[in-house]
Scaffold this motif. Sequence first.
Motif, short mmCIF file in Angstrom:
data_model
loop_
_atom_site.label_atom_id
_atom_site.label_comp_id
_atom_site.label_asym_id
_atom_site.label_seq_id
_atom_site.Cartn_x
_atom_site.Cartn_y
_atom_site.Cartn_z
N GLN A 1 22.05 43.62 -45.57
CA GLN A 1 22.52 44.40 -46.71
C GLN A 1 21.32 45.00 -47.43
O GLN A 1 20.20 44.49 -47.36
CB GLN A 1 23.28 43.49 -47.69
CG GLN A 1 24.60 42.98 -47.16
CD GLN A 1 25.31 42.12 -48.19
OE1 GLN A 1 24.68 41.51 -49.04
NE2 GLN A 1 26.63 42.09 -48.12
N HIS A 2 21.57 46.10 -48.10
CA HIS A 2 20.57 46.67 -48.99
C HIS A 2 20.20 45.62 -50.04
O HIS A 2 21.04 44.86 -50.51
CB HIS A 2 21.16 47.91 -49.67
CG HIS A 2 20.20 48.71 -50.48
ND1 HIS A 2 19.73 48.29 -51.70
CD2 HIS A 2 19.64 49.92 -50.25
CE1 HIS A 2 18.91 49.20 -52.20
NE2 HIS A 2 18.84 50.21 -51.34
N ALA A 3 18.94 45.57 -50.41
CA ALA A 3 18.51 44.63 -51.44
C ALA A 3 19.29 44.87 -52.74
O ALA A 3 19.64 46.00 -53.07
CB ALA A 3 17.01 44.79 -51.69
N LEU A 4 19.53 43.81 -53.46
CA LEU A 4 20.31 43.89 -54.69
C LEU A 4 19.52 44.61 -55.78
O LEU A 4 18.39 44.23 -56.10
CB LEU A 4 20.68 42.49 -55.17
CG LEU A 4 21.52 42.42 -56.45
CD1 LEU A 4 22.90 43.02 -56.23
CD2 LEU A 4 21.62 40.97 -56.94
N ILE A 5 20.10 45.66 -56.34
CA ILE A 5 19.51 46.36 -57.48
C ILE A 5 19.99 45.72 -58.77
O ILE A 5 19.21 45.38 -59.65
CB ILE A 5 19.88 47.86 -57.44
CG1 ILE A 5 19.35 48.51 -56.16
CG2 ILE A 5 19.36 48.58 -58.68
CD1 ILE A 5 19.81 49.94 -55.95
N HIS A 6 21.31 45.54 -58.86
CA HIS A 6 21.94 44.92 -60.02
C HIS A 6 23.37 44.58 -59.60
O HIS A 6 23.97 45.29 -58.78
CB HIS A 6 21.95 45.88 -61.22
CG HIS A 6 22.44 45.25 -62.48
ND1 HIS A 6 23.78 45.20 -62.81
CD2 HIS A 6 21.78 44.63 -63.50
CE1 HIS A 6 23.93 44.59 -63.97
NE2 HIS A 6 22.73 44.23 -64.41
N PRO A 7 23.95 43.49 -60.15
CA PRO A 7 25.32 43.14 -59.78
C PRO A 7 26.34 44.26 -60.00
O PRO A 7 27.39 44.29 -59.34
CB PRO A 7 25.64 41.93 -60.67
CG PRO A 7 24.31 41.29 -60.90
CD PRO A 7 23.34 42.44 -61.00
N LEU A 8 26.05 45.20 -60.89
CA LEU A 8 26.96 46.31 -61.13
C LEU A 8 26.79 47.45 -60.13
O LEU A 8 27.60 48.37 -60.10
CB LEU A 8 26.77 46.85 -62.56
CG LEU A 8 27.14 45.89 -63.69
CD1 LEU A 8 26.83 46.52 -65.04
CD2 LEU A 8 28.61 45.49 -63.62
N VAL A 9 25.74 47.40 -59.34
CA VAL A 9 25.49 48.45 -58.34
C VAL A 9 25.97 47.95 -56.98
O VAL A 9 25.48 46.93 -56.49
CB VAL A 9 23.98 48.80 -58.27
CG1 VAL A 9 23.74 49.87 -57.22
CG2 VAL A 9 23.48 49.25 -59.63
N PRO A 10 26.92 48.65 -56.35
CA PRO A 10 27.44 48.18 -55.06
C PRO A 10 26.34 48.06 -54.00
O PRO A 10 25.43 48.89 -53.93
CB PRO A 10 28.46 49.28 -54.67
CG PRO A 10 28.83 49.92 -55.96
CD PRO A 10 27.60 49.87 -56.81
N VAL A 11 26.45 47.02 -53.19
CA VAL A 11 25.51 46.81 -52.09
C VAL A 11 26.04 47.53 -50.85
O VAL A 11 27.22 47.40 -50.51
CB VAL A 11 25.34 45.31 -51.81
CG1 VAL A 11 24.45 45.09 -50.59
CG2 VAL A 11 24.75 44.60 -53.02
#
Length: 219
Positions: A111-121
Amino acid sequence: MKMTKYSHSCVRFEKEGAVLVLDPGNFSEVDQALESADAILVTHEHADHIDRERVLPILAAAPNLHLYAPPVLAGSLRGDVAEDVRTRIHDVEPGTAFDIRGIAVRSFGFQHALIHPLVPVVENLAYLIEDGIYHPGDSFTVPHGLKARTLLVPIHAPWSKVGEVIDFVIACGAETAYPIHDALLNGNGRGVVEKHLERFGPMYGTQYVSLAAGESVEV
């Protein structure tokens, strides 16, 4: 093999007349990078890794050019092109190996690295070129058993911090590391990050070498 770094995460490989380009995004010199290219590899759907407005017209105009991407992205791209172009857009599943005009490619799925919980992965593929050059896309995950001699390291991103960049370089254990994902850094910020990599990389056997956009090396 000749490797040319373009702005941000776009990298061009040339081997015996074959040309492979990774991640021609909207911060990159797309037209220059894709000149006479045989194939495009895309790690994920974000615009800084594929500039649809520039890449798709080039793909349509070059009948021998093929594009390889994660399945969701590939399907979306096929919806944006004419029917005769769709057959040249290919799904790449994680854990596959294929050959592009004599250039060996392996894919790894993360998965793409997590940017923020509000930003979909989103889906993110990493690619190993010629069993030795590793482009992780937007991820710091290290595949089990990876033995890359050359690492393309994302040195700055909304999803990372400097300590994680250093740890990724150490974990991969490549002989040489070159920068990617650097378009959001100014000169001062780049200097800070690169100074750390130049200091700590050799302690763990990795030489960090800075490259400017348009600069080429043999890998």
